[in-house]
Design a protein around this motif. Structure first.
Motif, mmCIF file in Angstrom:
data_model
loop_
_atom_site.group_PDB
_atom_site.id
_atom_site.type_symbol
_atom_site.label_atom_id
_atom_site.label_comp_id
_atom_site.label_asym_id
_atom_site.label_seq_id
_atom_site.Cartn_x
_atom_site.Cartn_y
_atom_site.Cartn_z
ATOM 1 N N PHE A 151 0.852 -0.990 -0.081
ATOM 2 C CA PHE A 151 0.099 0.056 -0.081
ATOM 3 C C PHE A 151 0.753 1.370 0.026
ATOM 4 O O PHE A 151 0.518 2.394 -0.571
ATOM 5 N N SER A 152 1.969 1.132 0.474
ATOM 6 C CA SER A 152 2.902 2.262 0.784
ATOM 7 C C SER A 152 3.571 2.603 -0.827
ATOM 8 O O SER A 152 3.578 3.707 -1.183
ATOM 9 N N ALA A 153 3.746 1.181 -1.181
ATOM 10 C CA ALA A 153 4.434 1.559 -2.716
ATOM 11 C C ALA A 153 3.235 1.939 -3.644
ATOM 12 O O ALA A 153 3.574 2.843 -4.757
ATOM 13 N N TYR A 154 1.843 1.798 -3.561
ATOM 14 C CA TYR A 154 0.735 2.383 -4.166
ATOM 15 C C TYR A 154 0.788 3.832 -4.193
ATOM 16 O O TYR A 154 0.665 4.618 -5.007
ATOM 17 N N SER A 155 0.950 4.357 -2.983
ATOM 18 C CA SER A 155 0.912 5.729 -2.443
ATOM 19 C C SER A 155 1.897 6.192 -3.222
ATOM 20 O O SER A 155 1.918 7.572 -3.682
ATOM 21 N N PHE A 156 3.192 5.648 -2.993
ATOM 22 C CA PHE A 156 4.358 6.224 -3.777
ATOM 23 C C PHE A 156 4.140 6.563 -5.440
ATOM 24 O O PHE A 156 4.536 7.675 -5.921
ATOM 25 N N LEU A 157 3.586 5.377 -5.846
ATOM 26 C CA LEU A 157 3.464 5.438 -7.278
ATOM 27 C C LEU A 157 2.390 6.542 -7.820
ATOM 28 O O LEU A 157 2.535 7.090 -8.859
ATOM 29 N N MET A 158 1.355 6.844 -6.666
ATOM 30 C CA MET A 158 0.349 7.727 -7.122
ATOM 31 C C MET A 158 1.082 9.088 -6.849
ATOM 32 O O MET A 158 0.511 10.054 -7.706
ATOM 33 N N CYS A 159 1.675 9.190 -6.037
ATOM 34 C CA CYS A 159 2.742 10.398 -5.995
ATOM 35 C C CYS A 159 3.330 10.761 -7.327
ATOM 36 O O CYS A 159 3.156 11.807 -7.940
ATOM 37 N N LEU A 160 4.115 9.593 -7.959
ATOM 38 C CA LEU A 160 4.574 9.717 -9.025
ATOM 39 C C LEU A 160 3.630 10.340 -10.486
ATOM 40 O O LEU A 160 3.984 10.969 -11.147
ATOM 41 N N ALA A 161 2.569 9.600 -10.249
ATOM 42 C CA ALA A 161 1.474 9.864 -11.350
ATOM 43 C C ALA A 161 1.178 11.463 -11.275
ATOM 44 O O ALA A 161 0.871 12.097 -12.202
#
Length: 81
Positions: free
Chosen positions: A33-43
């Motif tokens: 879930f933390s990786a998901y949040s980081f990827l959303m940050c990149l998006a």
């Protein structure tokens, strides 16, 4: 030039979202879930919404992960099913 990067980020976001739901280990799910949040940050950053990306990085990938990991350490780590 940005279309392949956006598609790669979108693919990784979908994979990490499904992975966070599929993982039975609660600590692993918190990390995915933390990786998901980081990827959303990149998006968000690739779309030009830097303020939203900064907030997502601070709250989503930072504070939420710390709270989830702390909650997992105070409960059982594996699900019962």
């Amino acid at each position: 030039m940005t279309l392949p990067i956006d598609l790669a980020i979108l693919t990784l976001v979908v994979i990490s979202g499904i992975g966070a739901l599929a993982v039975k280990d609660l600590l692993g799910a918190s990390i995915v879930f933390s990786a998901y949040s980081f990827l959303m940050c990149l998006a968000w950053a690739s779309m030009g919404a830097v303020d939203v990306a900064f907030t997502e990085a601070a709250v989503g990938a930072g504070v939420s992960t710390v709270f989830c990991v702390a909650a997992v350490f105070h409960t059982t780590r594996r699900t019962k099913d």
